[in-house]
Design a protein around this motif. Structure first.
Motif: not given
Lengths: 266, 308
Positions: A62-64, A220-223, A226-227
């Motif tokens: 999901y993240y990468d 929040g954006g990191q989780l 988005w960031i």
């Protein structure tokens, strides 16, 4: 009026004594670091207790989405958690100076100690520096100490899986060494500015603490994915905060005018 | 030469005038009283003269330093006892005093020894390491006074220095003020305690936004005309002769003595002429002195009447 360091240090000395004798404030200062160290360590410990590789791979993808098949998803998630956690860890250098400076600046008004102090040959900038040192130095010291404890705790918990140290890494060393002190100045500057405007230390703390909201938004954006947090991202945050620090120092020096303080605060 | 020179001093806070056109001088070694009701501008005046506030207009020189000059030098030459002691409650008496010694760059064993002597004198000996938060109001007041003296100031500004003190401590403070003046220090004393002002102050200024009167206590007592007329027979009957003719004047009769407060431009010869015209036999006419409190009340009430 000429600037004399010994007078600024005298103010710092008094503030440090006062802080040492304020158990309530000390407890508040230590509660946040304890939480910020224990929570991520606990999460890593829980992950490694029953590592469900399928779930971890799903989360990692999901993240990468480009994560190689042979990459360890648990290690990826630990690294991701540690990188994102620095955004939350920055609450510590912001929040501790807010606690101290609100007490030391608005507290002078509440305790009616400001007039005798201003009647002494101490300049506004000496007073500002003395009080700022008394708030920024403990905040940075607590941050560095908490980082050291965090490094030991996370590495101890993660060692069975990763067979090596997760921390310290370059991002954290840069963040704790450079970005965290800038955030400490931000917390201090905001607390000084707000304290000069409001009458009570508690209200000053509550208003200054609103600064954590944009920080939480960024985390929040990191989780949400988005960031992507990393050295560059935190360096950018540090640069923005540096500009804010400069603006806050200029505003505080203007606000720490003897006449304004006496007529408003006494 | 005057230690404090005040010329046409004014201070406005926005549209509100706190003090206006103050003029007075205080000599070295003089204890000078600053009297006035609450809100009269005493604290504002003291804050201006100690470099805490800038005057809107006018000029003053304190201990040789003009108010628009070196503020650091001014504050190192004056000591201020504020209305509230303003001590750090979590710190001990020693730490409170040492903090101010450090600010004055005098944190030396000699200075601390001098501070300890003051503590002994004011009954605080042995309490050096007690937290100020545990001190009584009187102890706090005395410690704040010691703090004002620590740096050996040339001029001392004391706002209600004996407020909250027991009689013994109040006497110790009064004696100390007298000694400080005898050493050549200038003391400006703000107080509502008239007996204390009469006892301590060589001269007094009565302020209420502006300067209402300034002079020695005997001068002030004489300033508002009170005359004592010794008459033959009943002073009350003599007073009746005055009442309808000179309404601004107030009289009080006691036995053979008629005390008349002159007002409305009526002079002693006018009163004597009226009494003589009413066939009152006069034995003596003496200027009378009034209590400082009466003078003070008359001056401050008079200024209210003028204002309305």
């Amino acid at each position: 009026m000429s600037f004399r360091l010994h007078r600024a240090l005298a103010v710092t000395w008094k503030e440090a004594l006062d802080l040492r004798k304020n158990p309530g404030l000390l407890a508040s200062m230590l509660a946040l670091p304890a939480v910020l160290v224990l929570v991520p360590t606990g999460v890593v410990w829980a992950w490694l207790r029953h590592p469900d590789i399928v779930t971890f791979r799903s989360m990692a993808l999901y993240y990468d989405p480009t994560l190689p098949l042979n990459a360890d998803p648990v290690r990826f998630m630990i690294d991701k958690l540690v990188a994102d956690w620095f955004g939350i860890f920055l609450l510590m250098p912001v929040f501790v100076p807010i606690l101290i400076s609100s007490q030391s600046v608005a507290g002078e008004k509440e305790r009616r100690t400001l007039e005798p102090l201003l009647a002494a040959p101490v300049s506004a900038s000496e007073l500002l520096l003395g009080k700022s040192l008394a708030s920024v130095v403990p905040a940075v010291a607590i941050t560095w100490l908490s980082f050291a404890v965090f490094v030991v705790a996370v590495d101890a918990v993660a060692w069975p899986l990763v067979q090596g140290p997760v921390l310290p890494n370059g991002m954290w060393l840069f963040g704790v060494g450079v970005v965290a002190p800038l955030f400490a100045f931000l917390g201090n500057g905001l607390a000084v500015l707000v304290s000069a405007r409001v009458g009570e230390a508690r209200l000053a703390q509550q208003l200054s603490a609103l600064v954590v909201l944009p920080l939480m938004g960024l985390v929040g954006g990191q989780l949400a994915g988005w960031i992507r947090a990393g050295t560059g991202y935190y360096a950018l945050q540090g640069a923005v905060v540096l500009v804010l620090d400069i603006l806050l120092v200029r505003a505080s020096v203007r606000l720490f005018d003897r006449e304004r303080l006496v007529s408003r605060w006494t | 030469m005057s230690r404090i020179e005040v010329r046409s001093l004014c201070k406005n806070f926005g549209p509100r005038t706190a003090v206006e056109g103050l003029d007075f001088d205080v000599a070295a070694g003089e204890v000078f009283g600053l009297l006035g009701p609450n809100g009269a501008g005493k604290t504002t005046t003291v804050r201006i003269l100690t470099g805490l506030l800038r005057p809107t207009s006018g000029q003053a020189t304190v201990c040789g330093v003009p108010l628009d000059g070196d503020g650091e030098m001014l504050r190192s030459r004056v000591g201020l006892l504020t209305e509230q002691p303003g001590l750090y409650d979590r710190l001990t008496a020693r730490e409170n005093l040492r903090f101010f010694l450090k600010l004055h760059h005098r944190d030396t064993p000699d200075s601390w020894e001098a501070a300890r002597r003051w503590m002994q004198r004011f009954g605080l000996g042995g309490r050096e390491d007690d937290k100020c938060g545990n001190f009584s109001k009187g102890m706090r007041q005395k410690l704040a006074l010691i703090r004002a003296l620590l740096h050996d100031p040339q001029a001392l500004f004391l706002d209600e220095p004996t407020s909250g003190l027991d009689p013994e401590s109040a006497r110790a403070v009064r004696e100390a003020v007298g000694e400080l003046a005898a050493e050549g220090r200038t003391v400006v004393l703000c107080s509502h305690n008239m007996a204390e002002v009469e006892r301590l102050c060589a001269r007094v200024a009565v302020v209420k936004g502006r300067l209402l009167a300034v002079g020695t206590v005997p001068e002030l007592r004489r300033q508002t005309g009170l005359v004592e007329i010794h008459v033959e027979g009943s002073a009350g009957a003599a007073g009746e002769a005055l009442g309808p003719v000179v309404p601004p004047c107030v009289w009080v009769a006691e036995g053979h003595v008629l005390r008349v407060t002159l007002a409305g431009g009526v002079s002693i010869p006018d009163v004597v002429a009226l009494l003589a015209g009413s066939r009152v036999r006069i034995h003596a006419v003496l200027p009378a002195q009034r209590a400082l409190e009466d003078v003070y009340l008359e001056l401050t009430r008079g200024s209210e009447t003028e204002a309305t």
